[in-house]
Design a protein around this motif. Sequence first.
Motif, mmCIF file in Angstrom:
data_model
loop_
_atom_site.group_PDB
_atom_site.id
_atom_site.type_symbol
_atom_site.label_atom_id
_atom_site.label_comp_id
_atom_site.label_asym_id
_atom_site.label_seq_id
_atom_site.Cartn_x
_atom_site.Cartn_y
_atom_site.Cartn_z
ATOM 1 N N PRO A 38 0.438 -1.475 0.538
ATOM 2 C CA PRO A 38 0.019 0.221 -0.054
ATOM 3 C C PRO A 38 0.723 1.135 0.087
ATOM 4 N N VAL A 39 0.780 2.295 -0.988
ATOM 5 C CA VAL A 39 0.763 3.595 -0.851
ATOM 6 C C VAL A 39 0.123 4.880 -0.743
ATOM 7 N N ARG A 40 0.264 5.760 -0.981
ATOM 8 C CA ARG A 40 -0.709 6.579 -1.226
ATOM 9 C C ARG A 40 -0.443 7.696 -2.259
ATOM 10 N N LEU A 41 -1.393 7.528 -2.555
ATOM 11 C CA LEU A 41 -1.722 7.673 -4.099
ATOM 12 C C LEU A 41 -1.025 9.454 -3.805
ATOM 13 N N THR A 42 -0.937 10.099 -3.449
ATOM 14 C CA THR A 42 -0.093 11.538 -3.591
ATOM 15 C C THR A 42 1.519 11.191 -3.914
ATOM 16 N N ASN A 43 2.317 10.198 -3.287
ATOM 17 C CA ASN A 43 3.326 9.790 -3.388
ATOM 18 C C ASN A 43 4.017 9.588 -4.885
ATOM 19 N N VAL A 44 2.635 8.938 -5.810
ATOM 20 C CA VAL A 44 3.013 8.759 -7.118
ATOM 21 C C VAL A 44 2.464 9.491 -8.044
ATOM 22 N N LEU A 45 1.437 10.119 -7.723
ATOM 23 C CA LEU A 45 1.147 11.391 -8.519
ATOM 24 C C LEU A 45 0.787 11.986 -8.914
ATOM 25 N N TYR A 46 2.366 12.653 -7.944
ATOM 26 C CA TYR A 46 1.835 14.416 -7.787
ATOM 27 C C TYR A 46 3.821 14.578 -7.739
#
Length: 279
Positions: free
Chosen positions: A11-19
């Motif tokens: 599991p990863v926080r979406l912001t770490n990938v998208l932004y």
Amino acid sequence: MCRWLAYWGSPVRLTNVLYTPVHSLIDQSLHSKLGAETTNGDGFGIGWYSDGTEEPGVFRSTEPAWNDTNLRELSVHITSPLFFAHIRAAIGSSVQQTNCHPFRYQRWLWMHNGFIDGFRDIKRDLAFAVDPTLYLNISGTTDSELLFHLALTFGLEDDPPGAVARAIGFVETLGRAHGHESPFQGTIATSDGDSLWAFRYSSAGQSRSLYFNRSVPQLREMYPDMAVLRDKVADDARLVVSEPIGNLPGAWVEVPEASYGVVSKGREELLPFAPRTPA
């Protein structure tokens, strides 16, 4: 055309990938380097799986991804082991929320970058081939959503590669019968919440770009001094992207033409792909 990203892993926080990454997907919504258009501002969508829910969550909007404060807010608070993100550059179909990817049916997510050439000529025949119990789920007007429901009709839930092959084979058969030499172009991602499948194929053999990251242990060997790889990226993190995010030379491997990959627990494969004419 569009740009998309699919993540599978711890599991990863979406912001770490998208932004966070250099040339992130959000940056690509304004400054795409490999897409048919530089700007992908005709809406966006995210779909994510989380514990305790039967269906994935979906958030879609017609706002440009770079300008949507709700997306930025949600991405900080959503953590997921498997999620999709898509930024849209519309071709022919309206800019409306129901035309934004990813599309959902029960536990399945689907997104597509590409087009069906001559879609208007064959749309009626494609629609009539969709199982009547599935047809009511179609709420937009894109070729991508219709292709998803064709794949479901042809057995996506039991055999994803075979179903996608039959759906594209059906498109090619109808398209060529109407005089379109190269009916299909695209990259596709689909998931049932456990596994991720990604396809790259075009009738002309000139598909849209698609990449996957080298394994994180490999990347740590290549870049031993990079703290983010050591501290913030899990060993099992897998990304499939329309164009690379980040700026690490050698970090990305191009998916070969006419092939598909599958990632699930204990399984990573890259295999050849070819359409099939359905019975």
